[in-house]
Design an enzyme around this catalytic site. Sequence first.
Site, PDB file in Angstrom:
ATOM      1  N   GLU A 282       0.865  -1.182   0.000  1.00 43.66           N
ATOM      2  CA  GLU A 282       0.000   0.000   0.000  1.00 43.66           C
ATOM      3  C   GLU A 282       0.900   1.229   0.000  1.00 43.66           C
ATOM      4  O   GLU A 282       1.792   1.372   0.835  1.00 43.66           O
ATOM      5  CB  GLU A 282      -0.911  -0.014   1.237  1.00 43.66           C
ATOM      6  CG  GLU A 282      -1.851   1.187   1.274  1.00 43.66           C
ATOM      7  CD  GLU A 282      -3.183   0.902   1.985  1.00 43.66           C
ATOM      8  OE1 GLU A 282      -3.454  -0.264   2.317  1.00 43.66           O
ATOM      9  OE2 GLU A 282      -3.943   1.862   2.178  1.00 43.66           O
ATOM     10  N   ARG A 283       0.671   2.105  -0.956  1.00 42.14           N
ATOM     11  CA  ARG A 283       1.497   3.310  -1.125  1.00 42.14           C
ATOM     12  C   ARG A 283       2.970   2.941  -1.300  1.00 42.14           C
ATOM     13  O   ARG A 283       3.862   3.598  -0.759  1.00 42.14           O
ATOM     14  CB  ARG A 283       1.341   4.272   0.059  1.00 42.14           C
ATOM     15  CG  ARG A 283      -0.098   4.537   0.467  1.00 42.14           C
ATOM     16  CD  ARG A 283      -0.934   5.044  -0.665  1.00 42.14           C
ATOM     17  NE  ARG A 283      -2.327   5.220  -0.283  1.00 42.14           N
ATOM     18  CZ  ARG A 283      -3.282   5.522  -1.156  1.00 42.14           C
ATOM     19  NH1 ARG A 283      -3.012   5.637  -2.441  1.00 42.14           N
ATOM     20  NH2 ARG A 283      -4.509   5.698  -0.756  1.00 42.14           N
TER      21      ARG A 283
ATOM     22  N   ASN B 267      -3.437  -1.837   7.507  1.00 44.00           N
ATOM     23  CA  ASN B 267      -4.730  -2.322   7.037  1.00 44.00           C
ATOM     24  C   ASN B 267      -4.568  -3.838   6.913  1.00 44.00           C
ATOM     25  O   ASN B 267      -4.027  -4.337   5.936  1.00 44.00           O
ATOM     26  CB  ASN B 267      -5.089  -1.734   5.669  1.00 44.00           C
ATOM     27  CG  ASN B 267      -5.419  -0.256   5.766  1.00 44.00           C
ATOM     28  OD1 ASN B 267      -5.975   0.204   6.753  1.00 44.00           O
ATOM     29  ND2 ASN B 267      -5.080   0.504   4.729  1.00 44.00           N
TER      30      ASN B 267
ATOM     31  N   GLU C  31     -10.724   4.460   8.676  1.00 49.66           N
ATOM     32  CA  GLU C  31     -10.866   4.100   7.262  1.00 49.66           C
ATOM     33  C   GLU C  31     -11.408   2.678   7.099  1.00 49.66           C
ATOM     34  O   GLU C  31     -10.875   1.867   6.339  1.00 49.66           O
ATOM     35  CB  GLU C  31      -9.524   4.274   6.538  1.00 49.66           C
ATOM     36  CG  GLU C  31      -9.010   5.702   6.643  1.00 49.66           C
ATOM     37  CD  GLU C  31      -7.727   5.983   5.874  1.00 49.66           C
ATOM     38  OE1 GLU C  31      -6.894   5.085   5.740  1.00 49.66           O
ATOM     39  OE2 GLU C  31      -7.590   7.131   5.398  1.00 49.66           O
TER      40      GLU C  31
ATOM     41  N   ARG D 259      -2.384   3.502  16.779  1.00 50.65           N
ATOM     42  CA  ARG D 259      -2.355   4.685  15.905  1.00 50.65           C
ATOM     43  C   ARG D 259      -3.519   5.643  16.203  1.00 50.65           C
ATOM     44  O   ARG D 259      -4.628   5.208  16.501  1.00 50.65           O
ATOM     45  CB  ARG D 259      -2.380   4.269  14.433  1.00 50.65           C
ATOM     46  CG  ARG D 259      -1.145   3.490  14.045  1.00 50.65           C
ATOM     47  CD  ARG D 259      -1.208   3.052  12.597  1.00 50.65           C
ATOM     48  NE  ARG D 259      -0.755   4.054  11.667  1.00 50.65           N
ATOM     49  CZ  ARG D 259      -1.420   4.421  10.578  1.00 50.65           C
ATOM     50  NH1 ARG D 259      -2.606   3.927  10.311  1.00 50.65           N
ATOM     51  NH2 ARG D 259      -0.914   5.303   9.747  1.00 50.65           N
TER      52      ARG D 259
ATOM     53  N   ARG E 157     -12.009  17.601   9.573  1.00 54.08           N
ATOM     54  CA  ARG E 157     -11.133  16.436   9.752  1.00 54.08           C
ATOM     55  C   ARG E 157      -9.870  16.791  10.530  1.00 54.08           C
ATOM     56  O   ARG E 157      -9.337  15.952  11.266  1.00 54.08           O
ATOM     57  CB  ARG E 157     -10.786  15.863   8.369  1.00 54.08           C
ATOM     58  CG  ARG E 157      -9.700  14.821   8.422  1.00 54.08           C
ATOM     59  CD  ARG E 157      -9.626  14.024   7.147  1.00 54.08           C
ATOM     60  NE  ARG E 157      -8.362  13.320   7.050  1.00 54.08           N
ATOM     61  CZ  ARG E 157      -7.984  12.597   6.013  1.00 54.08           C
ATOM     62  NH1 ARG E 157      -8.794  12.487   4.958  1.00 54.08           N
ATOM     63  NH2 ARG E 157      -6.823  11.990   5.987  1.00 54.08           N
TER      64      ARG E 157
ATOM     65  N   LYS F 254       0.472  10.828  13.763  1.00 54.91           N
ATOM     66  CA  LYS F 254       1.042  11.376  12.524  1.00 54.91           C
ATOM     67  C   LYS F 254       1.546  12.791  12.775  1.00 54.91           C
ATOM     68  O   LYS F 254       0.966  13.523  13.581  1.00 54.91           O
ATOM     69  CB  LYS F 254      -0.007  11.388  11.406  1.00 54.91           C
ATOM     70  CG  LYS F 254      -0.269   9.993  10.826  1.00 54.91           C
ATOM     71  CD  LYS F 254      -1.072  10.037   9.523  1.00 54.91           C
ATOM     72  CE  LYS F 254      -1.319   8.610   9.035  1.00 54.91           C
ATOM     73  NZ  LYS F 254      -2.034   8.536   7.744  1.00 54.91           N
TER      74      LYS F 254
ATOM     75  N   ASP G 133      -2.771  14.414   6.978  1.00 51.24           N
ATOM     76  CA  ASP G 133      -2.249  13.150   6.463  1.00 51.24           C
ATOM     77  C   ASP G 133      -1.041  13.345   5.556  1.00 51.24           C
ATOM     78  O   ASP G 133      -1.180  13.337   4.331  1.00 51.24           O
ATOM     79  CB  ASP G 133      -3.371  12.438   5.694  1.00 51.24           C
ATOM     80  CG  ASP G 133      -2.991  11.008   5.338  1.00 51.24           C
ATOM     81  OD1 ASP G 133      -1.951  10.552   5.810  1.00 51.24           O
ATOM     82  OD2 ASP G 133      -3.748  10.372   4.591  1.00 51.24           O
TER      83      ASP G 133
ATOM     84  N   GLU H  26       4.774   9.766  13.968  1.00 50.88           N
ATOM     85  CA  GLU H  26       4.772   8.946  12.753  1.00 50.88           C
ATOM     86  C   GLU H  26       5.008   9.847  11.541  1.00 50.88           C
ATOM     87  O   GLU H  26       4.222  10.741  11.251  1.00 50.88           O
ATOM     88  CB  GLU H  26       3.418   8.219  12.601  1.00 50.88           C
ATOM     89  CG  GLU H  26       3.324   7.367  11.339  1.00 50.88           C
ATOM     90  CD  GLU H  26       2.007   6.582  11.209  1.00 50.88           C
ATOM     91  OE1 GLU H  26       1.108   6.729  12.072  1.00 50.88           O
ATOM     92  OE2 GLU H  26       1.874   5.830  10.232  1.00 50.88           O
TER      93      GLU H  26
ATOM     94  N   GLU I  92       3.884   9.220  -0.479  1.00 51.15           N
ATOM     95  CA  GLU I  92       2.518   9.136  -1.003  1.00 51.15           C
ATOM     96  C   GLU I  92       2.016  10.453  -1.602  1.00 51.15           C
ATOM     97  O   GLU I  92       1.503  10.475  -2.712  1.00 51.15           O
ATOM     98  CB  GLU I  92       1.578   8.686   0.128  1.00 51.15           C
ATOM     99  CG  GLU I  92       0.121   8.697  -0.283  1.00 51.15           C
ATOM    100  CD  GLU I  92      -0.809   8.201   0.828  1.00 51.15           C
ATOM    101  OE1 GLU I  92      -0.332   7.890   1.924  1.00 51.15           O
ATOM    102  OE2 GLU I  92      -2.020   8.131   0.562  1.00 51.15           O
TER     103      GLU I  92
ATOM    104  N   TRP J 196     -14.141  12.505   2.083  1.00 50.71           N
ATOM    105  CA  TRP J 196     -12.886  12.327   2.830  1.00 50.71           C
ATOM    106  C   TRP J 196     -12.496  13.494   3.738  1.00 50.71           C
ATOM    107  O   TRP J 196     -11.525  13.414   4.478  1.00 50.71           O
ATOM    108  CB  TRP J 196     -11.743  12.027   1.861  1.00 50.71           C
ATOM    109  CG  TRP J 196     -11.911  10.698   1.201  1.00 50.71           C
ATOM    110  CD1 TRP J 196     -12.515  10.461  -0.010  1.00 50.71           C
ATOM    111  CD2 TRP J 196     -11.531   9.414   1.715  1.00 50.71           C
ATOM    112  NE1 TRP J 196     -12.513   9.118  -0.283  1.00 50.71           N
ATOM    113  CE2 TRP J 196     -11.915   8.445   0.758  1.00 50.71           C
ATOM    114  CE3 TRP J 196     -10.892   8.992   2.882  1.00 50.71           C
ATOM    115  CZ2 TRP J 196     -11.695   7.075   0.950  1.00 50.71           C
ATOM    116  CZ3 TRP J 196     -10.659   7.639   3.073  1.00 50.71           C
ATOM    117  CH2 TRP J 196     -11.064   6.688   2.106  1.00 50.71           C
TER     118      TRP J 196
HETATM  119  O1  GCW Z   1      -2.367   8.261   3.987  1.00 53.60           O
HETATM  120  C1  GCW Z   1      -3.436   7.382   4.139  1.00 53.60           C
HETATM  121  C2  GCW Z   1      -3.267   6.415   3.019  1.00 53.60           C
HETATM  122  C3  GCW Z   1      -3.778   5.035   3.307  1.00 53.60           C
HETATM  123  C4  GCW Z   1      -3.209   4.573   4.648  1.00 53.60           C
HETATM  124  C5  GCW Z   1      -3.678   5.544   5.711  1.00 53.60           C
HETATM  125  C6  GCW Z   1      -3.128   5.236   7.090  1.00 53.60           C
HETATM  126  C7  GCW Z   1      -2.545   2.394   5.392  1.00 53.60           C
HETATM  127  O2  GCW Z   1      -3.852   6.940   1.870  1.00 53.60           O
HETATM  128  O3  GCW Z   1      -3.363   4.218   2.257  1.00 53.60           O
HETATM  129  O4  GCW Z   1      -3.567   3.254   4.955  1.00 53.60           O
HETATM  130  O5  GCW Z   1      -3.239   6.838   5.411  1.00 53.60           O
HETATM  131  O6  GCW Z   1      -2.164   5.884   7.484  1.00 53.60           O
HETATM  132  O7  GCW Z   1      -3.652   4.377   7.757  1.00 53.60           O
END
Ligand code: GCW
Length: 666
Positions: free
Chosen positions: A149-150, A191, A275, A308, A325, A349, A354, A376, A382, A529
């Site tokens: 993923e990414r 995920n 998510e 997280r 958000r 994060k 994000d 994080e 990404e 989103w």
């Molecule tokens: O940045 C977003 C991404 C998802 C990612 C999510 C996360 C692993 O688009 O792909 O999923 O964050 O950090 O959980």
Amino acid sequence: MSYEFAWLDYRKGVAFRAADLFKKIALTGFDDATAADKDILFSAELELKRASRDICGQEAVFVRDEAVSDGINIVFDKSLGLPEGAYGIEIDGTRITVKASSACGILYGVFRALALIRTGRISEKQITEVPTSPIRMLDHWDNPDGSIERGYSGKSFFFRNDHLYVDDRTREYARLVASVGINAVAINNVNVNDIATGLVSGYDRKELAMIAKIFGDYGIKLFISLNFASPMSLGATDTADPLDEGVAQWWKKTTDDLYKDIPRLGGFLVKADSEGRPGPFSYGRTHADGANMLARALAPHNGLLIWRCFVYNCQQDWRDHTMDRARACYDNFIGLDGQFDDNVILQIKNGPMDFQVREPVSPLFGGLKKTNMMVEFQIAQEYTGQQRDICYLIPMFKQVLDFKTYNGEGEGILCDLVTGKGLSRACGMVAVSNTGDDPNWTGHDLAAANLYGFGRLAFDPTLSSEEIADEWSRLTFGYDDTVAEGVSKMLMMSWPAYEKYTSPLGIGWMISPGHHYGPDIEGYEFSPWGTYHRSDRNGLGVERGKTGTCMIDQYNEPIRSIYEGLDTCPDELVLFFHRLPYDHVLKSGKTVIEHIYDSHFEGVLDVEEMIGIWESLKDRIDELRYKRVADRLQGQLRNAKEWRDRINTYYYRHSGVPDKQGRMIY
Ligand code: GCW
């Protein structure tokens, strides 16, 4: 896939008097070590062997427990009292001594000494380094089917065809990341889908244990990302309620079994209620309930539970301007401060949104006072060019680490909070990894500077971005001042360049939905989103101050007032916090619309300048790597132009304001 040795290719780089140094290598205290320590010490020994062979073409001669006057002395001595992972290096003419009280300290010290030899910095007489972050971690978002993923560097090298996969590359990976001090790695995506759910309860246990062992040889603890609903998904219970006795029992037994096979497992990493992932909210429980239940299963084994905080509503109504958000992370966790067990760490994060190219620091860092925290970061690019565009992120990370949260304990510098200065807390830094099975590990050759840099920074946050860039370049491309200067310049200009040609003034997003590369200004504008810029003919931005969502109130004073005031809010974040008209004059003296036009033209010029620098290094870099980077730079130029023209055209059409300089806008 074959692999290269990145910054650990000892055939590159000039070594002053290296042949003399490698004549004799004395290992002291190695034989008295415990079995686990011996494994790590053996990795250090192998490294010295390899270096001797590759740097000066000779087999190293090792002696035990005697000091050599010409050569390398490695002294493992617990009585020196150096902290875990710390080392001292002394250089005296043709003698180098590395000392440590932990096996990891020896390993890190050996890597460091070799780097000093290769970069010719052996004139620095005495160095003592103590790792600043207790936990220096990489999170891989790798899936059992081999996808990442990414991921922008090929396929996973941990998984293939729904199974864990162990080969030479596993060890080479451990070696690579341990060389910059990484000591914790989660190998599977947060995920956690299908098969990956079973990793905690026996799936591919043999391979999992093999990976843990290889990691252990390099002082790295293995972490597993888990599915909060595992017992239910695996059919053992009919609920995943964290307060249900059967659920807790299942986790306890599962964890006990896991530790029987993998005694040095680091612990678990969890993405819950985020998510679409399951979590305690489904049962009316809090995240403290969820995290503590798992932490209690880990506690008897000294395991850590990393939880997280990326929890937000991704089913938002774009018509609703009251929901924000950017508030979510703080709102979801601030009320739980002090409720988490000691072996729980919240992984936050760096920004409230994000991983955008520019965000303020997450206000949660300054809010929590009684909770273990890790920051994080994401080195997988990404939203910052996906390792097709160069974007050296270390300067951004440093800004985040230097941020003063004013959390009531003095300035509350973020770096201190996440490294536990003065407190013996579980904490540290983590980055979402940017590696894959591409031969160069990171897709773009220059993206390896982020992998290298993150590790170095987590170990020693006082290093400057320039120092890290210079060191990485010399270790990667060889000892050549011209190359080091050119590459460092490219790296240092890359984050500002990327910021200039993408979304302006901290507002973020505007990337193509789904895959997140390239511009699509309204791509997320009418989506659920929660990432809006709300541009119209009058202006753009989300008001997060007192007249808006009040997100700014989540910060402590004086930051709150600084962000609230238009005359004090830094330009680079002004559209993150405020909605502004196009003719608003920024602190730079430019209007918002002028800034948008100018920065986008400049961003493209910056990419052209980077291309020029790279071309000037053509004869100094091997053909393969020269071409790989040159090709990607052309792609970056196309991308930058696409962003420039779309953004400028969009805002010209919305604002109706012509460019003062009469440049081409469509
Ligand atoms: O940045 C977003 C991404 C998802 C990612 C999510 C996360 C692993 O688009 O792909 O999923 O964050 O950090 O959980």
